[in-house]
Design a protein around this motif. Structure first.
Motif, PDB file in Angstrom:
ATOM      1  N   LEU A   1       0.835  -1.213   0.000  1.00  0.00           N
ATOM      2  CA  LEU A   1       0.000   0.000   0.000  1.00  0.00           C
ATOM      3  C   LEU A   1       0.866   1.257   0.000  1.00  0.00           C
ATOM      4  CD1 LEU A   1      -2.721  -1.172   2.541  1.00  0.00           C
ATOM      5  CD2 LEU A   1      -3.108  -0.679   0.109  1.00  0.00           C
ATOM      6  N   CYS A   2       1.977   1.207   0.743  1.00  0.00           N
ATOM      7  CA  CYS A   2       2.899   2.353   0.767  1.00  0.00           C
ATOM      8  C   CYS A   2       3.593   2.513  -0.580  1.00  0.00           C
ATOM      9  CB  CYS A   2       3.927   2.166   1.879  1.00  0.00           C
ATOM     10  SG  CYS A   2       3.243   2.409   3.538  1.00  0.00           S
ATOM     11  N   ALA A   3       4.032   1.394  -1.159  1.00  0.00           N
ATOM     12  CA  ALA A   3       4.734   1.456  -2.453  1.00  0.00           C
ATOM     13  C   ALA A   3       3.827   1.972  -3.556  1.00  0.00           C
ATOM     14  CB  ALA A   3       5.272   0.077  -2.816  1.00  0.00           C
ATOM     15  N   ALA A   4       2.539   1.647  -3.492  1.00  0.00           N
ATOM     16  CA  ALA A   4       1.585   2.087  -4.516  1.00  0.00           C
ATOM     17  C   ALA A   4       1.151   3.534  -4.319  1.00  0.00           C
ATOM     18  CB  ALA A   4       0.356   1.180  -4.503  1.00  0.00           C
ATOM     19  N   GLY A   5       1.501   4.123  -3.173  1.00  0.00           N
ATOM     20  CA  GLY A   5       1.086   5.495  -2.889  1.00  0.00           C
ATOM     21  C   GLY A   5      -0.320   5.585  -2.322  1.00  0.00           C
ATOM     22  N   THR A   6      -0.946   4.450  -2.048  1.00  0.00           N
ATOM     23  CA  THR A   6      -2.293   4.428  -1.457  1.00  0.00           C
ATOM     24  C   THR A   6      -2.248   5.009  -0.051  1.00  0.00           C
ATOM     25  OG1 THR A   6      -2.792   2.456  -2.746  1.00  0.00           O
ATOM     26  CG2 THR A   6      -4.254   2.934  -0.897  1.00  0.00           C
ATOM     27  N   VAL A   7      -1.173   4.704   0.674  1.00  0.00           N
ATOM     28  CA  VAL A   7      -0.944   5.238   2.014  1.00  0.00           C
ATOM     29  C   VAL A   7       0.271   6.150   1.927  1.00  0.00           C
ATOM     30  CG1 VAL A   7      -0.353   4.659   4.399  1.00  0.00           C
ATOM     31  CG2 VAL A   7      -1.957   3.224   3.132  1.00  0.00           C
ATOM     32  N   LYS A   8       0.159   7.324   2.496  1.00  0.00           N
ATOM     33  CA  LYS A   8       1.235   8.334   2.445  1.00  0.00           C
ATOM     34  C   LYS A   8       2.054   8.327   3.738  1.00  0.00           C
ATOM     35  CE  LYS A   8      -0.507   9.917  -1.432  1.00  0.00           C
ATOM     36  NZ  LYS A   8      -0.057   9.283  -2.634  1.00  0.00           N
ATOM     37  N   ASN A   9       3.135   9.082   3.741  1.00  0.00           N
ATOM     38  CA  ASN A   9       4.011   9.242   4.905  1.00  0.00           C
ATOM     39  C   ASN A   9       4.535   7.908   5.412  1.00  0.00           C
ATOM     40  OD1 ASN A   9       3.570  12.079   4.882  1.00  0.00           O
ATOM     41  ND2 ASN A   9       1.599  11.725   5.898  1.00  0.00           N
ATOM     42  N   CYS A  10       5.043   7.105   4.488  1.00  0.00           N
ATOM     43  CA  CYS A  10       5.543   5.771   4.818  1.00  0.00           C
ATOM     44  C   CYS A  10       7.057   5.710   4.966  1.00  0.00           C
ATOM     45  CB  CYS A  10       5.119   4.790   3.735  1.00  0.00           C
ATOM     46  SG  CYS A  10       3.361   4.442   3.696  1.00  0.00           S
ATOM     47  N   GLY A  11       7.739   6.780   4.672  1.00  0.00           N
ATOM     48  CA  GLY A  11       9.194   6.735   4.756  1.00  0.00           C
ATOM     49  C   GLY A  11       9.790   5.879   3.657  1.00  0.00           C
ATOM     50  N   GLU A  12      10.925   5.245   3.968  1.00  0.00           N
ATOM     51  CA  GLU A  12      11.694   4.499   2.975  1.00  0.00           C
ATOM     52  C   GLU A  12      10.969   3.288   2.394  1.00  0.00           C
ATOM     53  OE1 GLU A  12      15.834   3.623   3.967  1.00  0.00           O
ATOM     54  OE2 GLU A  12      15.677   5.121   5.559  1.00  0.00           O
ATOM     55  N   ILE A  13      10.001   2.743   3.099  1.00  0.00           N
ATOM     56  CA  ILE A  13       9.334   1.527   2.626  1.00  0.00           C
ATOM     57  C   ILE A  13       8.651   1.749   1.281  1.00  0.00           C
ATOM     58  CG2 ILE A  13       7.119   1.827   3.798  1.00  0.00           C
ATOM     59  CD1 ILE A  13       9.119  -1.448   3.424  1.00  0.00           C
ATOM     60  N   GLN A  14       8.294   2.996   0.974  1.00  0.00           N
ATOM     61  CA  GLN A  14       7.634   3.258  -0.310  1.00  0.00           C
ATOM     62  C   GLN A  14       8.522   2.874  -1.491  1.00  0.00           C
ATOM     63  OE1 GLN A  14       6.888   7.515  -1.039  1.00  0.00           O
ATOM     64  NE2 GLN A  14       8.449   7.936   0.515  1.00  0.00           N
ATOM     65  N   TRP A  15       9.838   2.873  -1.293  1.00  0.00           N
ATOM     66  CA  TRP A  15      10.765   2.490  -2.351  1.00  0.00           C
ATOM     67  C   TRP A  15      11.249   1.049  -2.200  1.00  0.00           C
ATOM     68  CZ3 TRP A  15      11.840   7.276   0.201  1.00  0.00           C
ATOM     69  CH2 TRP A  15      11.364   8.392  -0.504  1.00  0.00           C
ATOM     70  N   GLU A  16      11.019   0.450  -1.046  1.00  0.00           N
ATOM     71  CA  GLU A  16      11.557  -0.884  -0.772  1.00  0.00           C
ATOM     72  C   GLU A  16      10.528  -1.810  -0.119  1.00  0.00           C
ATOM     73  OE1 GLU A  16      15.566  -1.327   0.751  1.00  0.00           O
ATOM     74  OE2 GLU A  16      15.717   0.859   0.799  1.00  0.00           O
TER      75      GLU A  16
END
Length: 195
Positions: A39-54
């Motif tokens: 969900l973080c990687a897809a941008g569905t959830v914001k303010n995820c920190g580094e996990i959005q890329w990994e």
């Protein structure tokens, strides 16, 4: 002789940046139903920190439930870089609608195909509060699905289908654990569901 030394030096010089350019943290994550990492990687959830890329990098010590990450850090695999995954967000993580007794398929996407011991899926206990960090005390520590893998490497995507337990209502969390055979680690994924 001199020419071969120069070529060897150039080859080494090129190999080092290429070797370090490949991330050591590429492994795997649950894409369906979407895990918190997905969900973080897809941008569905914001303010995820580094996990959005990994999203594939939620790795921590194996041996769950007797060993492994500390309580309250299970969704991040005990990795402080991904602590946003442990934040219950006031129960605000998006959920997938499910029902007791339903057959649900969990799909993993792998970016590194490690020799695998098993995959295990745990569910929070009846009465779990989605505003709480995930701990062993609020999980049923008997997995509702365990898939032995006997040291084999998974394909680039792999699905497991399980029957969901009864006796749950409201927002619950599935903890999926991919245990690696040839390292001391496992990969942890939290999937939010609503019964």
């Amino acid at each position: 002789m001199r020419k071969s030394r120069i070529l060897a030096a150039v080859a080494v010089g090129l190999a080092v940046p290429l070797a370090t350019a490949v991330p050591a943290s590429s492994h795997g994550h649950v894409t369906g139903p979407p895990s918190r990492a997905a969900l973080c990687a897809a941008g569905t959830v914001k303010n995820c920190g580094e996990i959005q890329w990994e999203p594939q990098s939620v790795e921590g010590p194996k041996g769950f439930p007797t060993r492994g990450p500390a309580d309250g850090t299970l969704c991040a695999g005990g990795n402080s870089r991904f602590a946003q995954l442990d934040d219950p967000r006031g129960g605000g993580w998006p959920t997938t609608r499910v029902s007791a007794g339903q057959r649900l398929t969990f799909t993993w996407k792998f970016t590194a195909r490690h020799s695998t011991t098993s995959f295990s899926y745990y569910l929070t206990k009846p009465g779990y509060s989605a505003t709480s960090k995930l701990t062993r005390a609020n999980l049923d520590l008997a997995p509702f699905l365990k898939v032995p893998y006997n040291g084999a490497q998974p394909p680039t995507t792999l699905s497991h289908t399980a029957t969901l337990p009864s006796g749950r209502s409201g927002h619950q969390v599935v903890l999926a654990v991919w245990e690696i055979a040839d390292t001391g680690n496992a990969f942890y994924q939290c999937i939010d569901v609503t019964f």
